[in-house]
Write a protein that holds these residues in place. Structure first.
Motif, mmCIF file in Angstrom:
data_model
loop_
_atom_site.group_PDB
_atom_site.id
_atom_site.type_symbol
_atom_site.label_atom_id
_atom_site.label_comp_id
_atom_site.label_asym_id
_atom_site.label_seq_id
_atom_site.Cartn_x
_atom_site.Cartn_y
_atom_site.Cartn_z
ATOM 1 N N LEU A 162 0.825 -1.210 0.000
ATOM 2 C CA LEU A 162 0.000 0.000 0.000
ATOM 3 C C LEU A 162 0.862 1.266 0.000
ATOM 4 O O LEU A 162 0.592 2.228 -0.746
ATOM 5 C CB LEU A 162 -0.915 -0.018 1.223
ATOM 6 C CG LEU A 162 -1.879 1.165 1.376
ATOM 7 C CD1 LEU A 162 -2.837 1.217 0.201
ATOM 8 C CD2 LEU A 162 -2.644 1.076 2.686
ATOM 9 N N ILE A 163 1.915 1.281 0.821
ATOM 10 C CA ILE A 163 2.790 2.456 0.874
ATOM 11 C C ILE A 163 3.474 2.686 -0.468
ATOM 12 O O ILE A 163 3.566 3.827 -0.962
ATOM 13 C CB ILE A 163 3.818 2.291 2.001
ATOM 14 C CG1 ILE A 163 3.121 2.331 3.365
ATOM 15 C CG2 ILE A 163 4.882 3.377 1.934
ATOM 16 C CD1 ILE A 163 4.022 1.966 4.519
ATOM 17 N N SER A 164 3.953 1.624 -1.085
ATOM 18 C CA SER A 164 4.662 1.767 -2.359
ATOM 19 C C SER A 164 3.738 2.239 -3.472
ATOM 20 O O SER A 164 4.127 3.082 -4.298
ATOM 21 C CB SER A 164 5.314 0.434 -2.735
ATOM 22 O OG SER A 164 4.327 -0.559 -2.926
ATOM 23 N N ILE A 165 2.491 1.730 -3.524
ATOM 24 C CA ILE A 165 1.563 2.147 -4.577
ATOM 25 C C ILE A 165 1.109 3.582 -4.364
ATOM 26 O O ILE A 165 0.967 4.356 -5.332
ATOM 27 C CB ILE A 165 0.369 1.181 -4.639
ATOM 28 C CG1 ILE A 165 0.845 -0.185 -5.123
ATOM 29 C CG2 ILE A 165 -0.723 1.708 -5.559
ATOM 30 C CD1 ILE A 165 1.489 -0.184 -6.491
ATOM 31 N N LEU A 166 0.873 3.973 -3.114
ATOM 32 C CA LEU A 166 0.495 5.362 -2.850
ATOM 33 C C LEU A 166 1.603 6.339 -3.239
ATOM 34 O O LEU A 166 1.313 7.496 -3.562
ATOM 35 C CB LEU A 166 0.151 5.538 -1.362
ATOM 36 C CG LEU A 166 -1.140 4.875 -0.870
ATOM 37 C CD1 LEU A 166 -1.311 5.089 0.622
ATOM 38 C CD2 LEU A 166 -2.340 5.422 -1.642
#
Length: 445
Positions: free
Chosen positions: A227-231
């Motif tokens: 989630l952090i990487s995609i955001l």
């Protein structure tokens, strides 16, 4: 009478004309057949079928190695031993209870039996009088009948010395009450069944006396990092693709697009090393958190690996929007940035959605970056600045140390099967549904 100049072309032998036409068709067909084209077609088909076969073989191999965990694997029961009641009460077992009696002779210690006399390890027997203990014999455990309090009449039960059988010192046992009692056999242990029960727990501790294979910390850690990487990666990649497809001129587009796509060729271990040595310290000094390696650092590092994939597919989707949309929007009085954000970007939504799905699949299965930058601690918290442990990093860290065919070995392959199913499902949805059907439905094709 005027002659028709085209009569000679329309009249004549029809069979001759048809014959020439057939000859021309055969000549064209013979000309179209080329050995190079035939070989190229066969090679492409062979490579395609070989790729599909390799994917199927990987799928079958992973599930075959993970499947034994669903079968019972019982260990042999512990061998029973016979122990006397007196030995159980005193806590001391005879040599027969834990091995062969031939191996436990005094000769095995280096001293013959005749040398093991009481004088060799203490005062002589006649000096062991009750007066040496500081209490009279009468105050010791008296028998029911009054007897003389001499050391010769003292029973062995009072001092724990057996002088009737041999000269060795041993605990006195009453042979009349000696009975053999068999220990209760331990039930067989089904490790695979126990492992299946612990899959739904919150503890990953595979190496212990009571191993636990809780997958929830690994799943939550993987989702946090993804989630952090995609955001972080999706907005940067989509805005870069929108700039190169709408705003940038030809020279800048020819420079930016290859530069971003070259990031896909950087090895994962290089990005992980960069995150471990430079990025982790920089972010820790910037935000001031305690744990140096955590899910936030791992997510930012994985975003560097996901940006090229999202950018390439999103840029292709934005470029494929018809130019008539752009020209019509400008003709109606919209500005260039209004046309880009409110006309072209919504029209390319299916392709952008497919790009994000492929980026998620890339990050979800990343191993080296997660292994080097996330801290590898199986924790359940939602704090982004805590260390986590992902599914792929668990396989990479523990697969080389497990026993072949063990329960831990099967659990790691089960994790690999979960990763395979998840990434394959995401890629299939992005390729066949989003790009194939949803995009055509939105564009009205």
């Amino acid at each position: 009478m005027i002659k028709n100049p085209f009569k000679k072309h329309t009249t004549g032998n029809s069979s001759g004309i048809n014959g020439t036409r057939n000859d021309q068709k055969h000549a064209i067909s013979r000309k179209r057949f080329r050995l190079s084209d035939f070989l190229a077609e066969r090679v492409i088909k062979g490579v395609a079928f070989m790729s599909i076969t390799i994917i199927i073989l990987i799928f079958v191999f992973v599930f075959r190695e993970a499947f034994p965990i669903f079968h019972s694997q019982k260990k042999e029961a512990v061998k029973t031993t016979e122990v006397t009641k007196n030995e159980q009460a005193s806590g001391e077992l005879k040599p027969e209870s834990y091995g062969s009696t031939e191996e436990l002779k005094p000769e095995t210690y280096g001293t013959p039996a005749e040398e093991l006399k009481p004088e060799s390890y203490g005062p002589p027997v006649e000096e062991l009088k009750p007066e040496t203990y500081g209490e009279p014999v009468e105050e010791l455990n008296k028998p029911a009948s009054t007897e003389s309090n001499t050391t010769a009449e003292a029973k062995p039960e009072q001092y724990g010395v057996d002088t009737s059988k041999d000269s060795t010192v041993a605990n006195y046992t009453d042979e009349s009450t000696e009975e053999t009692v068999a220990e209760a056999p331990k039930p067989p242990v089904d490790e695979n069944r126990q492992a299946l029960k612990t899959l739904n727990t919150q503890t990953w501790q595979p190496v212990s006396d009571d191993p636990r294979y809780g997958l929830w910390p690994l799943i939550i850690g993987t989702l946090k990092v993804t989630l952090i990487s995609i955001l972080f990666a999706a907005p940067l990649a989509i805005l870069a693709a929108l700039y190169t497809s709408v705003f940038a001129n030809k020279k800048i587009r020819e420079f930016i697009k290859p530069a971003i796509e070259l990031l896909a060729g950087i090895p994962s271990v290089v990005i992980g090393f960069f995150a471990l040595m430079i990025l982790a310290s920089f972010l820790q000094n910037l935000f001031g958190y305690d744990t140096r390696l955590n899910s936030f650092v791992g997510g930012i590092a994985m975003a560097l690996a996901a940006i090229p994939i999202i950018y390439t597919i999103a840029e292709d989707a934005l470029t494929s929007v018809p130019k008539t949309y752009y020209e019509a929007s400008l003709a109606l009085g919209a500005s260039k940035w209004q046309t880009a954000f409110f006309v072209i970007l919504p029209a390319a939504t299916p392709g952008i959605f497919a790009a994000i799905l492929l980026g998620i699949g890339r990050v979800f299965g990343e191993t080296m970056i997660a292994l080097m930058a996330t801290g590898n601690a199986a924790m359940m918290g939602i704090n982004p600045f805590e260390s986590v442990r992902t599914l792929s990093a668990t396989i990479g860290a523990e697969m080389a140390e497990v026993v072949f065919g063990d329960t831990h070995y099967s659990v790691l392959f089960l994790i690999g099967a979960l990763l395979f199913v998840f990434t394959f499902s995401l890629n299939a949805i992005a390729e066949f549904y989003v790009k194939g059907k949803l995009m055509k439905r939105i564009q009205g094709k």
